[in-house]
Design an enzyme around this catalytic site. Structure first.
Site, PDB file in Angstrom:
ATOM      1  N   ASP B  17       0.935  -1.100  -0.076  1.00  0.00           N
ATOM      2  CA  ASP B  17      -0.182   0.198  -0.018  1.00  0.00           C
ATOM      3  C   ASP B  17       0.787   1.135  -0.025  1.00  0.00           C
ATOM      4  O   ASP B  17       1.674   1.387   0.923  1.00  0.00           O
ATOM      5  CB  ASP B  17      -0.932   0.139   1.310  1.00  0.00           C
ATOM      6  CG  ASP B  17      -2.059   0.957   1.225  1.00  0.00           C
ATOM      7  OD1 ASP B  17      -2.223   1.733   0.155  1.00  0.00           O
ATOM      8  OD2 ASP B  17      -2.690   1.066   2.214  1.00  0.00           O
ATOM      9  N   ASP B 112      -2.802   2.560  -6.175  1.00  0.00           N
ATOM     10  CA  ASP B 112      -1.670   2.512  -4.919  1.00  0.00           C
ATOM     11  C   ASP B 112      -1.678   1.439  -4.126  1.00  0.00           C
ATOM     12  O   ASP B 112      -1.045   1.394  -3.024  1.00  0.00           O
ATOM     13  CB  ASP B 112      -1.768   3.757  -4.257  1.00  0.00           C
ATOM     14  CG  ASP B 112      -3.145   3.973  -3.657  1.00  0.00           C
ATOM     15  OD1 ASP B 112      -3.980   3.047  -3.791  1.00  0.00           O
ATOM     16  OD2 ASP B 112      -3.050   4.736  -2.816  1.00  0.00           O
ATOM     17  N   GLU B 113      -2.337   0.266  -4.582  1.00  0.00           N
ATOM     18  CA  GLU B 113      -2.447  -1.021  -3.717  1.00  0.00           C
ATOM     19  C   GLU B 113      -2.469  -2.130  -4.587  1.00  0.00           C
ATOM     20  O   GLU B 113      -3.299  -2.164  -5.719  1.00  0.00           O
ATOM     21  CB  GLU B 113      -3.622  -0.919  -2.989  1.00  0.00           C
ATOM     22  CG  GLU B 113      -3.995  -0.312  -1.560  1.00  0.00           C
ATOM     23  CD  GLU B 113      -5.452  -0.638  -1.346  1.00  0.00           C
ATOM     24  OE1 GLU B 113      -5.692  -1.832  -0.562  1.00  0.00           O
ATOM     25  OE2 GLU B 113      -6.077   0.107  -1.622  1.00  0.00           O
TER      26      GLU B 113
END
Lengths: 365, 402
Positions: B17, B112-113
């Protein structure tokens, strides 16, 4: 009611009517063909699926006690088409219909004569006339380009645009467009544009083939068409057909001339290597050669070189090869041309009163 | 750090993350912003919301989804930025490439993960914790950004882990620790527990995952049906889902919403659908995965559910198009309006591998321009939402319906 008729003619008539009769319907009455005896020694066969209705007049012999009956279409049509007698005789009463053939007898149960939708006959106002073969030609060159099940309903049919002594037949699924302009007889000065569902037009083409004249009347929600023997009514599509005149390329600097059969063959070959989703193939043409190629990550690649005449500059553009094959099939000339203004532009093909336009495939950013 | 850890996990799942991703990218690209409270979202004086903010801003109590006005009050010298979606996408692509150096099994959740299954990568790249560290280091070296990494035996626990030591953390939860480490967390951290389920759980006195662990399966099923069984397993860290390869894994991008009461009015369903379509389109754009098939899911009040789908001529990641298609399905292929609805969902699938697009005749000029305009507006809105949080920017029609 009793009559005798030529079996082949009866089979033809039933075949035409049966095209619109649904095998299964929420109202079972329309799974029947209606047979009505007329006073002038003819019978009228009618069928409908509520969207399209066809009635066909057939001359018969020894017609007695004319009446009306409904017979399950699937069994009657199958037997009349399969039988080998020259003539058959039908004896119809309130309970059953008996068909006497040369070597056999078939008895069909007769449906109660309930609310069978009437196939309206053509009116006298606002009727135009067109030769049957011209109409069939226009429909065969447009129907393949109609959209199927598009949410833009107006595209799910063939647009008929009547102006003065000319009728435009247009169809487009947005990726390609077919336009055929035919001369018509327009004594009542009809000036009207309607969209007829594709299947209605396809049935009309079948009916019109070989006829001297077909009369067409465009009403507010349906089209009525009449040939010497048959009448067809078809539902219209609601909506406004896009302004097709605006999207037909007029200035075309680039031109590619080729032998139609060769290109179709090349496309079929190279198309096998195209992406199965986009069906994309690339055409590159320069110096009197054209190269058709396709590359698909998972499959591999293929290419084919053809002789061609290239004018106005090099050509390099991608297309759905299925669209190109369907388009080329709709032309007759052995040698023909694709014209375009630049390599991202629509391609135009012409032949007499027929224009076909195909949009290219471009790469997404 | 454990050197041999194969035995601690049935599988080795890593959740990566990125820390304050959008704010971090801004600070990376503009050194003047470093060390300062950067707030991405609606302008300070607007009715917008915070999408993301830097850790400096978080010290003032600013967090995502907070109104920009509130953020401004808490942090008056905060630097408010609208966000640059395209740039984030670019960095996101770079990071995903790094993931693929370690395993083909990458499941991106958003830009973003992502989850990585590194079970089979350990022979080649060393023990899973080392892989976690190396991924962090490489991301730092190649992009200048920091990531928090969680490592566990299941997807759910790995995601919980990555959140435990932010920013720049690496948290490992071994299989035998799972029950204890989950126990202290609030129930809303469980996957599938939204507002509606949380309310019900709290009413039953279940506040933490630990409370949930003490409930017998039978009673959970009595109260929650199949979802009870799902929770029973999940609160023990049992999560059968796997990280499949990317092309396999992301078979669809979808979002759904459970209503707090059953809905009859189509207008209400319509605005929820619009909201969900926005979310789905945003995820599809972010992952650069436009799809050709749009599906609608409807669960009626009696828990029977239907799924209806339509395949479009060209792949889309345009919210307007996804919404229009899904709404058409709702009107024509569902009983919405005549039957009370408990949940609706929308998704896109059938992702296109080719980057080609068939051009249209009529819709080139008007609709196509329009669609491009709409998509541009949506991309612009993405940036705002990404920074400021949902609710900062929205559609007029959603507001009207509320």
């Amino acid at each position: 009611m009793k009559f005798t008729c030529n079996r082949v003619k009866l089979a033809e008539a039933l075949g035409l009517v049966n095209n619109v009769i649904p095998a299964r319907a929420s109202k079972p009455v329309i799974q029947n063909v209606q047979i009505r005896g007329n006073s002038d020694s003819t019978i009228t066969l009618s069928g409908t699926d509520y969207e399209i209705g066809i009635s066909y007049n057939l001359e018969v012999e020894n017609l007695t006690d004319p009446s009306t009956a409904l017979i399950s279409a699937s069994s009657l049509v199958g037997i009349v088409q399969e039988d080998r007698s020259e003539e058959v005789t039908l004896e119809i009463n309130e309970e059953s219909a008996k068909m006497i053939a040369s070597r056999g007898v078939f008895e069909f149960s007769v449906a109660l004569n309930e609310e069978f939708p009437e196939i309206r006959s053509i009116g006298t106002e606002d009727v135009i006339e067109i030769p049957g073969d011209a109409l069939t030609d226009a429909i065969s060159k447009t129907s393949f380009a109609t959209a199927r099940g598009d949410t833009r309903y107006a595209l799910n049919g063939i647009c008929i645009n009547i102006q003065d002594e000319k009728a435009d037949f247009v169809a487009s699924d947005t990726h390609r467009l077919s336009l055929v302009s035919k001369k018509i007889k327009n004594d009542s000065k009809v000036n009207k544009q309607s969209i007829v569902i594709t299947k209605g037009m396809q049935e009309l083409a079948r009916m019109a083939s070989g006829e001297d004249v077909v009369q067409i009347q465009l009403l507010s929600n349906e089209m009525v068409a009449k040939t010497s023997r048959a009448t067809l009514i078809s539902r219209l599509v609601d909506g406004q057909f896009p302004r097709y005149q605006d999207v037909i390329p007029k200035e075309t600097a680039l031109s590619l001339t080729f032998v139609r059969d060769e290109l179709m063959h090349g496309l079929r070959l190279v198309g096998k290597m195209s992406n199965e989703e986009s069906h994309s193939i690339k055409i590159d043409a320069a110096n009197d050669k054209m190269n058709i190629s396709a590359t698909t990550g998972s499959l591999g690649s293929g290419q084919q070189e053809l002789d061609a005449k290239v004018e106005g500059g090099e050509i390099s553009a991608s297309f759905n090869f299925v669209y190109l094959i369907e388009a080329l099939k709709s032309f007759n000339s052995s040698e023909m041309s694709m014209k375009l203004s630049n390599n991202d532009a629509p391609v135009r093909m012409d032949e007499g009163d027929y224009i076909h336009v195909v949009m290219p495939i471009t790469s997404r950013r | 750090m454990e050197k041999t850890c194969k035995n601690f996990w049935s599988r080795a799942i890593i959740h990566v993350d990125m820390d304050a991703f959008f704010a971090a990218v801004e600070q990376l690209d503009n050194p003047e912003l470093r060390g300062k409270p950067v707030i991405i979202g609606g302008p300070a004086n607007s009715r917008g919301v915070v999408s993301t903010c830097s850790y400096e801003a978080r010290e003032f109590g600013v967090h995502s989804a907070m109104s920009s006005a509130m953020a401004h009050r808490l942090c008056p010298h905060g630097i408010f930025l609208p966000g640059r979606h395209e740039r984030y996408s670019e960095v996101s692509g770079q990071i995903h490439q790094i993931f693929h150096r370690f395993t083909p099994s990458v499941l991106p959740l958003s830009c973003d993960e992502a989850f990585l299954d590194v079970t089979g990568s350990q022979r080649l790249f060393g023990a899973a914790p080392d892989i976690g560290l190396r991924i962090k280091d490489i991301i730092k070296a190649e992009t200048g950004l920091t990531a928090s990494v969680g490592l566990a035996g299941t997807l759910f626990v790995a995601k919980v882990a990555s959140d435990m030591d932010k920013p720049d953390g690496l948290t490992i939860i071994r299989d035998e620790e799972v029950i204890d480490r989950l126990a202290i967390l609030p129930v809303r951290r469980m996957w599938g527990v939204g507002k509606v389920a949380e309310k019900k759980l709290l009413r039953l006195g279940i506040n933490t995952i630990g409370d949930l662990q003490s409930w017998p399966l039978k009673e959970l099923i009595e109260n929650f049906g199949n979802f009870g069984e799902h929770m029973y397993n999940l609160c023990r860290g049992i999560d059968p889902r796997e990280v499949e390869g990317e092309d396999e894994a992301e078979k669809s991008i979808s979002n759904e919403h459970t209503f707090s009461r059953d809905i009859m009015k189509v207008s209400e369903l319509r605005s929820t659908l619009l909201y969900l379509s926005d979310k789905v389109a945003r995820r599809a754009r972010c992952a650069q995965m436009p799809g050709r098939t749009v599906q609608l899911k409807v669960k009626y009040s009696d828990f029977t559910s239907i799924t209806r789908r339509i395949t479009l001529p060209n792949p889309t990641s345009c919210a307007q198009e996804i919404f229009e298609t899904a709404f058409k399905l709702l009107q024509e292929k569902s009983e919405c309006g005549s039957r009370p609805v408990r949940l609706i969902g929308v998704g896109v699938s059938n992702f296109s591998e080719s980057c080609e697009s068939q051009q249209s005749l009529f819709f080139n000029i008007q609709t196509r321009n329009n669609r491009e305009k709409i998509e541009k507006a949506e991309i612009a809105a993405d940036a705002i939402i990404n920074k400021l949080g949902r609710g900062t920017i929205g559609r007029g029609s959603i507001m009207l319906d509320k």
